[in-house]
Design a protein around this motif. Sequence first.
Motif, short mmCIF file in Angstrom:
data_model
loop_
_atom_site.label_atom_id
_atom_site.label_comp_id
_atom_site.label_asym_id
_atom_site.label_seq_id
_atom_site.Cartn_x
_atom_site.Cartn_y
_atom_site.Cartn_z
N UNK A 325 121.47 74.94 101.45
CA UNK A 325 120.14 74.47 101.84
C UNK A 325 119.14 75.61 101.89
N UNK A 326 119.55 76.75 102.45
CA UNK A 326 118.64 77.89 102.49
C UNK A 326 118.27 78.35 101.08
N UNK A 327 119.20 78.25 100.16
CA UNK A 327 118.95 78.75 98.80
C UNK A 327 118.05 77.82 98.00
N UNK A 328 118.19 76.51 98.17
CA UNK A 328 117.52 75.59 97.24
C UNK A 328 116.53 74.62 97.88
N UNK A 329 116.62 74.37 99.15
CA UNK A 329 115.68 73.42 99.76
C UNK A 329 114.31 74.08 99.90
N UNK A 330 113.25 73.41 99.44
CA UNK A 330 111.92 74.02 99.56
C UNK A 330 111.41 73.99 101.00
N UNK A 331 110.45 74.85 101.24
CA UNK A 331 109.75 74.89 102.53
C UNK A 331 110.69 75.14 103.71
N UNK A 332 111.71 75.97 103.50
CA UNK A 332 112.54 76.33 104.65
C UNK A 332 112.01 77.62 105.26
N UNK A 333 112.73 78.17 106.22
CA UNK A 333 112.21 79.30 106.99
C UNK A 333 112.34 80.64 106.27
N UNK A 334 112.91 80.66 105.06
CA UNK A 334 112.98 81.90 104.29
C UNK A 334 111.73 82.04 103.43
N UNK A 335 111.32 83.26 103.22
CA UNK A 335 110.21 83.51 102.30
C UNK A 335 110.68 83.24 100.87
N UNK A 336 109.78 82.97 99.95
CA UNK A 336 110.19 82.72 98.56
C UNK A 336 111.02 83.85 97.96
N UNK A 337 110.68 85.10 98.28
CA UNK A 337 111.43 86.22 97.71
C UNK A 337 112.85 86.27 98.26
N UNK A 338 113.02 86.02 99.56
CA UNK A 338 114.36 86.00 100.14
C UNK A 338 115.16 84.80 99.62
N UNK A 369 128.09 67.00 99.64
CA UNK A 369 127.33 66.98 98.39
C UNK A 369 126.72 65.60 98.17
N UNK A 370 127.48 64.56 98.48
CA UNK A 370 127.00 63.20 98.27
C UNK A 370 125.80 62.89 99.15
N UNK A 371 125.81 63.40 100.39
CA UNK A 371 124.69 63.13 101.30
C UNK A 371 123.40 63.79 100.83
N UNK A 372 123.50 64.77 99.97
CA UNK A 372 122.31 65.47 99.46
C UNK A 372 121.83 64.89 98.13
N UNK A 373 122.55 63.96 97.59
CA UNK A 373 122.17 63.35 96.31
C UNK A 373 121.13 62.26 96.55
N UNK A 374 119.94 62.67 96.90
CA UNK A 374 118.83 61.76 97.19
C UNK A 374 117.70 62.02 96.21
N UNK A 375 116.75 61.08 96.09
CA UNK A 375 115.62 61.32 95.17
C UNK A 375 114.83 62.58 95.49
N UNK A 376 114.83 62.99 96.75
CA UNK A 376 114.07 64.19 97.13
C UNK A 376 114.85 65.48 96.92
N UNK A 377 116.08 65.37 96.45
CA UNK A 377 116.90 66.57 96.25
C UNK A 377 116.31 67.40 95.11
N UNK A 378 116.09 68.69 95.30
CA UNK A 378 115.54 69.53 94.23
C UNK A 378 116.47 69.55 93.02
N UNK A 379 115.91 69.60 91.82
CA UNK A 379 116.74 69.60 90.61
C UNK A 379 117.73 70.76 90.57
N UNK A 380 117.32 71.94 91.08
CA UNK A 380 118.23 73.09 91.06
C UNK A 380 119.46 72.82 91.92
N UNK A 381 119.28 72.13 93.04
CA UNK A 381 120.42 71.83 93.90
C UNK A 381 121.35 70.81 93.23
#
Length: 387
Positions: A325-338, A369-381
């Motif tokens: 989630x930290x790696x691929x979910x947008x708008x999380x608490x990590x900066x884009x570079x991190x 993995x199945x719980x994250x397979x939603x329409x809002x799931x980022x393509x990279x994930x």
Amino acid sequence: MATKTAGVGRWEVVKKGRRPGVGAGAGGRGGGRNRRALGEANGVWKYDLTPAIQTTSTLYERGFENIMKRQNKEQVPPPAVEPKKPGNKKQPKKVATPPNQNQKQGRFRSLEEALKALDVADLQKELDKSQSVFSGNPSIWLKDLASYLNYKLQAPLSEPTLSQHTHDYPYSLVSRELRGIIRGLLAKAAGSLELFFDHCLFTMLQELDKTPGESLHGYRICIQAILQDKPKIATANLGKFLELLRSHQSRPAKCLTIMWALGQAGFANLTEGLKVWLGIMLPVLGIKSLSPFAITYLDRLLLMHPNLTKGFGMIGPKDFFPLLDFAYMPNNSLTPSLQEQLCQLYPRLKVLAFGAKPDSTLHTYFPSFLSRATPSCPPEMKKESPF
């Protein structure tokens, strides 16, 4: 005196200094002039009309100021001397050289210069004396070692994570002779190393409360020397250190110092390093002041141990999916570079999670993995899903 005038039938008041029958006519005025002239001739009513000499204010003020200064100086009480508080118990005299209160921090221009000036023979002499006086207390030997090194190695302060240096700095600068003395004493006091590690870490945290505090190179060298041979000392009680970390969450310098100290275990052993990262650094991932070091440490750890087989089984589903989630979910608490840096580490983290036989472990990851397979799931994930 009052008299009654005959023929008139009224009283007349006679004033003092006037005789009866003397009127206010010309004769009276002439007599007044004669008396005034006589008085002036005798000097009775003579006035000195010459203006008085002006007082020189400067001289007066100077004299007054000098008097007041002397009085003030005499009235200033001497500085109060605080009475010495008697100790409850007499403590045994420490062998290590006590810090000189007049010694200014940073007397050496660099740590390299301080290490060159260190008298190894004198250190050995002090340690021999400590072992002789406290023959049954090896923890004091170790504390004397750390105190001596930290006192002698006063160089400019470094930022808590030493990010500008190699992973083994400052221990990498220690000479072979000095390393031999340090490791020899650690071997003699092997049963006290866990307490010694705690002593070094807590003393470093106390120094960070001082302004300015001492540089911490001596304690850092001791921590690295301990964990180079005994990395499990850092991971024996990670819960205790996580609580310590959270208690100082408002003090980033202290948190980073704790993370740096525990992280030294990973450079000697990948398994212990992953334990530190998962138990100490992953819980604080997302905190702005701590996240950069957490990800940088993980990157350095995996680079130093390219053979990941020793880390198989260290990452399970409960650790893997927060990383995903930290790696691929947008708008999380990590900066884009991190976040981008963590995405680059993800393939190796996936290898550590799935292990040598992914087919036998993937079923434990399927529900999450199945719980994250939603329409809002980022393509990279979605691409990272093995299903």
